[in-house]
Motif scaffolding. Structure first.
Motif, short mmCIF file in Angstrom:
data_model
loop_
_atom_site.label_atom_id
_atom_site.label_comp_id
_atom_site.label_asym_id
_atom_site.label_seq_id
_atom_site.Cartn_x
_atom_site.Cartn_y
_atom_site.Cartn_z
N GLY A 1 41.20 49.78 40.05
CA GLY A 1 39.93 49.61 40.76
C GLY A 1 38.81 50.47 40.19
N ALA B 1 33.35 50.81 38.29
CA ALA B 1 32.37 51.30 37.32
C ALA B 1 31.35 50.20 37.01
N TYR B 2 31.83 48.95 36.91
CA TYR B 2 30.91 47.83 36.68
C TYR B 2 30.03 47.58 37.91
N HIS B 3 30.60 47.72 39.09
CA HIS B 3 29.83 47.49 40.31
C HIS B 3 28.69 48.51 40.40
N ASP C 1 36.59 41.04 42.82
CA ASP C 1 37.28 42.30 42.52
C ASP C 1 37.72 42.99 43.81
N LYS D 1 38.03 51.11 37.24
CA LYS D 1 37.35 50.46 36.12
C LYS D 1 36.46 49.32 36.62
N GLU D 2 36.91 48.66 37.67
CA GLU D 2 36.08 47.59 38.24
C GLU D 2 34.86 48.17 38.96
#
Lengths: 302, 177
Positions: free
Chosen positions: A181, A186-188, A98, A183-184
């Protein structure tokens, strides 16, 4: 290329089109483009600079954010074959992917607006250490798994907040990269938070190491919230994110049974740090590994 | 951000849209790019076709492949002038996966994402939820809801790895984004 185009940007002259011609017909064998993925990550995206935004400043800022993502991605992939479990190895590689994707778009944008026309590869492989603009937090060596988690927690929580802010930036490309980014990240952040809780609330040993990791990295946090003149000229002030960041982080740290460190920020060198190209000694070896193949075979495609 | 509208394309571009929409995804070949919601728009103007793709994740390595496939299929269908472009705004979301796409995923043994649940993880609109995330996920093999997440990150950027406690089969799940 045989097809005629009147498009002045000529951005169809890409390696992937060569690939498509090499595999005629819609039913051509499926093939992977590994290693040829150097197609413009902003292919055909409107590249115009908005009114009132200085191209040199925007380019410098995209390098700062892009270098943060690139260097942390490189640190994350160092965990391949070294993580405690296969699942974590896959997770860390995913996070790195990502970040690498964000870096490619940001470095490409930098080259579009700074007047140099440099590509993402020129930025990644042909700059020297003092030309990198990443914060020092992302370049320090990996340390143990707790360090990896602590760095991810600090970085992803801060970058998530910054991307939320940048989603409204006048530069449409930067805003779009940030909107994707966020949204990505948030997963990290979720991943790092879950592991912080698990280690902090685990055994006495795991809690001690998690606390030690937070203590070790805490001095590097300040740089993320210290506004650089370039940022201020672009209307972005990361200092405004500091308090909400500390509140959110404090919540996680408390829930994990850990203590918010009180360590003082790592000193700047003559008033300069990562954003000005002044780095720790860890960056040089990292770049050597990142750049060695490209520099050994200049101009090579594979 | 509001839920993106359904993919738009002008009526006159129906032919070109149909061709581009039928291109399979390189990583999930049981889905077309239209099923996946990656094909944002196709425009046909005096013989020139322009197709816009919205990449799934920033680091998705399949974007070049998708663009090449769309380009090749349109040319093979007789369109002499083809441009493929990326559209980054609005960002891709699993809510763009069509009903058909969800059904095809399930048939292929991949648990589809739950529509409308984007952002339901631990972090939503700046609010941090510290408890474990609960999704009711049906096992694509036996239908049981007695399933558990093994890892949030799987074989590709868009998948998580799950396991069914009833039939003991592991399976991939497309995670909401």
């Amino acid at each position: 290329m045989t097809h005629a185009t009147t498009d002045p940007t000529s951005d169809d002259d890409h390696v992937y089109l060569t690939l498509s011609e090499a595999s005629p017909g819609p039913e051509g064998e499926a093939r992977w483009a590994y290693g040829t993925g150097f197609a413009d990550p902003l292919l055909g995206v409107d590249t115009a600079l908005p009114d009132g935004v200085d191209g040199a400043d925007l380019g410098a800022y995209c390098l700062m954010l892009g270098d943060d993502a690139l260097i942390l991605a490189q640190r994350l992939i160092e965990w391949c074959t070294r993580a405690p479990e296969l699942e974590e190895e896959v997770a860390l590689a995913n996070l790195g992917l990502d970040l690498l994707g964000q870096a490619r778009q940001l470095l490409t944008r930098a080259g579009q607006v700074d007047g140099s026309g440099r590509s993402e590869d020129e930025f990644a492989y042909w700059r020297e250490e003092h030309d990198f603009r990443n914060v020092r937090l992302v370049e320090t060596p990996n340390g143990d798994f707790a360090h990896c988690i602590a760095r991810l927690l600090l970085f992803s929580t801060a970058r998530h907040a910054l991307y939320e802010l940048l989603g409204g930036h006048p530069d449409q490309v930067l805003a779009a990269v940030a909107a994707r980014g966020v949204k990505e990240l948030a997963y990290h952040r979720e991943y790092a938070t879950a592991w912080t809780l698990r280690l902090g609330d685990g055994t006495e040993h795991s809690a001690r190491r998690m606390q030690a990791a937070l203590e070790a990295l805490w001095p590097l946090l300040d740089e993320l919230f210290t506004a650089h003149p370039v940022e201020l000229r672009l209307g972005v002030d990361p200092a405004q994110l500091r308090e909400p960041f500390l509140r959110a982080l404090g919540e996680v740290i408390a829930e994990a049974g850990l203590t918010v460190p009180e360590a003082a920020p790592l000193a700047y060198v003559g008033g300069r740090a990562g954003r000005d190209g002044v780095h720790t000694e860890a960056l040089g070896p990292l770049l050597a590994e990142l750049q060695v193949v490209a520099r050994a075979h200049p101009g090579a495609n594979w | 951000m509001a839920t993106p509208a359904a993919p738009a394309h002008s009526a006159r571009a129906g032919g070109a849209w149909e061709v581009a929409a039928a291109v399979p995804d390189p990583e999930l070949p049981m889905l077309t790019l239209a099923d996946l919601g990656v094909l944002a728009e196709v425009e046909e103007d005096e013989g020139t076709v322009t197709a816009w793709l919205t990449p799934t994740y920033s680091g998705c390595p399949a974007v070049a492949e998708m663009a090449a496939d769309v380009d090749a299929r349109l040319r093979a269908a007789g369109y002499p002038s083809v441009h493929v472009r990326l559209r980054l705004d609005p960002p891709w979301s699993t809510d763009l996966i069509s009903e058909t796409g969800r059904r095809k995923l399930a048939e292929a043994g991949i648990a589809p994402p739950q529509p409308g649940s984007v952002g339901s993880g631990a972090v939503r609109q700046g609010v941090l939820r510290l408890g474990p995330t609960r999704h009711v996920v049906h096992c694509p093999q036996c239908g049981s809801t007695d399933t558990e997440e093994l890892s949030r990150f799987g074989s590709t950027a868009c998948k998580a790895l799950w396991r069914c406690r009833s039939c003991r089969e592991p399976f991939d799940r497309i995670k909401e984004i």
